[in-house]
Enzyme design. Sequence first.
Site: not given
Length: 747
Positions: A30-31, A211-212, A242, A600
């Site tokens: 996504k980044t 973002d986020e 998340q 992660r």
Amino acid sequence: MRGALNPEQRAAVEHPGGPLLVLAGAGTGKTRVLVHRIAYLIEAGVSPWEILAVTFTNKAAGEMRERLHQILGDRSRGLWVGTFHSICARLLRRWGEAVGLTRSFVIFDDDDQQRLIQRLIKDAGIDEQVTPRSLSTRFDRAKNRGLDPTRIITGLPIDDHVRLIYPRYQEQLARENAVDFNDLLLKVLDLARDAELGPKLATLFRHVLVDEFQDTNLVQYALVRHLASVTRNLTVVGDDDQSIYGWRGAEPRNLLDFDADFPDATVIKLEQNYRSTSVILEAANAVIDKNVDRRGKALWTDRGGGDLIEWRQFGDERGEAMEVARTIRELIDEYGVSPRDVAILYRTNAQSRPLEEQLLRYRIQPKILGGVLFFERREIKDAMAYLRLVSNPAADSGFERVVNVPARGIGETTVERVRAQAAAHQLSLLDAARAVVRGEVAGVTPTVRKKLASFVDVIDGLAAVRDAGASVAEQVIQVVERSGLREKLEAEGTPEARERLDNLAALVNMASDFDDELGSEGTLDLFLERTALVAGADDDDRGEVVRLMTVHIAKGLEFPYVFLCGLEDGLFPSLRERDGASEAEALEEERRLAYVAITRARDKLVMTAARTRRVWGEIRIQAASRFIEDIPPSCLALPVRPPAPRPTPMLVAPRPAGRPQRPSRGFGRGSWDEHDQRSGDDDVPVYDVHADLRPSDGFAVGAEVSHAAFGTGRVVEARGSGKDTRLTVDFPSVGRKVVLARFLARS
DNA sequence: GTCGTCCCGGGTTCC
DNA sequence: CCGGGACGAC
């Protein structure tokens, strides 16, 4: 992830305009999509300064800037990339006067906020049990939603305290020309309501990207809506699974309901994970699947198989840490793994200590991310308080902090006189102190006046240094000198004092970098702002280090090897009650946290737990985390049980206070105390698949040990226990030295 | 006014 | 266990 964009990613990157919601699972790139979308917009002719990209942390902002620079070179200059707070600070420097802020406003961080509230509680003479924290939580929780804290009624006695203290709190902030973190955003919302500036803000950016997005609160969402209200070019990216910041006001509903607020929004789901093996992904999916309140995604990967997830329990946290360290040593030695590819994750910072100790014993360099942050260190806060007082003579909080730091004989009574003078004549504390020095206040002895004068002189001297055009770095040096901080610390001469001096030197370096970066633009005010918004600055984690961090810190990062420690019920999930959230909600957030932790890992995940754990000095029996149950057994590699399992204690006697207990022996080492399954210094995992690789236990007199600097030697004396064990070691090269056991390894 | 001792309460975390 | 605040001794 490298290579071409997949169709969904491409659709997101090349979305023509209008509201866009990208629901992106962990590891779906996504980044990368955000970065490419910004590059795409610039390629399409949008000017960089018309694009606003909001990230969650400064670190993420830095990385995004870097990646954009790689792709676009100088064409990325002028982009607005930053956190909500840094963007708002920038906007307020420009237009803040419209909402009552002068250019040199200061930002109160958490500690400043606590101290101020503490002061106000005292002044109000409140005796009942009310902590600054409980009040600031109430303030923040309301402000996160754009509400007035005094109008929230819970029926609890604290309501009265909020009603009393909050107005005074805001008043003092205004007097000091200061804002807290929430005000930073709320003031910009005020700007948005301004007849002239509101429309200006709404058209300042042609594209807004966030973002986020699952971590935004209501105020942040309102801000975003305003900034994109005219162009409607709003891209939000996030993953409801998340969302791990509910406890500080994040509203995952912002993400879940985005397409209800924007019915014409395009929704794109990214579900192909490029990060983890299918085993890891299957485990993560199984854990998150138990949550009810979620949008629902099905992450998949075409990376087949992978190692099973290892799951092991140990006698206590030391045994756990030792085995983690030993396994990492083995990965490095036998499999050529770089320490940098390994991360150790845990739920709480308190868990880092034993891990750090054991890593050092295995000669692995640990790097703890987060933890006690640079700018939270006392000496740094002291130096910053001086600077703040120089920058802004009305900074009463700074005055209170350092008027007697280092101790110069100005006590509570004197400060109280200064406060009274300030209150009576509407002065800042610094100006009130000047009045006291001039002898305008009755009942102050000449000695006291002299002492107070010496403090005022320090501040005035520093102001003169600034007015003479000194660089920020020079001003920091002058603070450390003139305040007497350096002299005091050098006189102490302890290792701790030396560390504090090092930290102050690091602050000077930081100021020096700042000067280099900004040249004559670099003012003290700007330096103060930047440091207020950068929590860490310490997270230089380069080098051959194994990184340790909480799961919260780890969000957004990935590692080939991940050790997830302390998977115990009550610890992870944390079962501490949180006001403002039901038990079920809290557990769902813990589950999302576990999901973040598991995802992660790229290739290998090891999960560990201790059966007993020392929490605040008290030993607790820990059951395995309920999340383990959720993971399909086919994903787990369980260690072989030792042949002769020891009996499970039916009852655990409380440790008698004050009387040290004889350390019990671990499994297979003779006797053990059946009332205490905690093992002693010679700790052994309850389950241990690598028993024969374990190093010999204890640092007995006569044992051969090695030290990173002194080489190999022989133990001649041992004193203390646990982490404080001090050994006298005879090193052939340097002679006898007393060293902490944790800096030694057996050879 | 400062320094030492005792007691109490505290977890996660960004800006 | 840790650090900070309260309190008493110099």
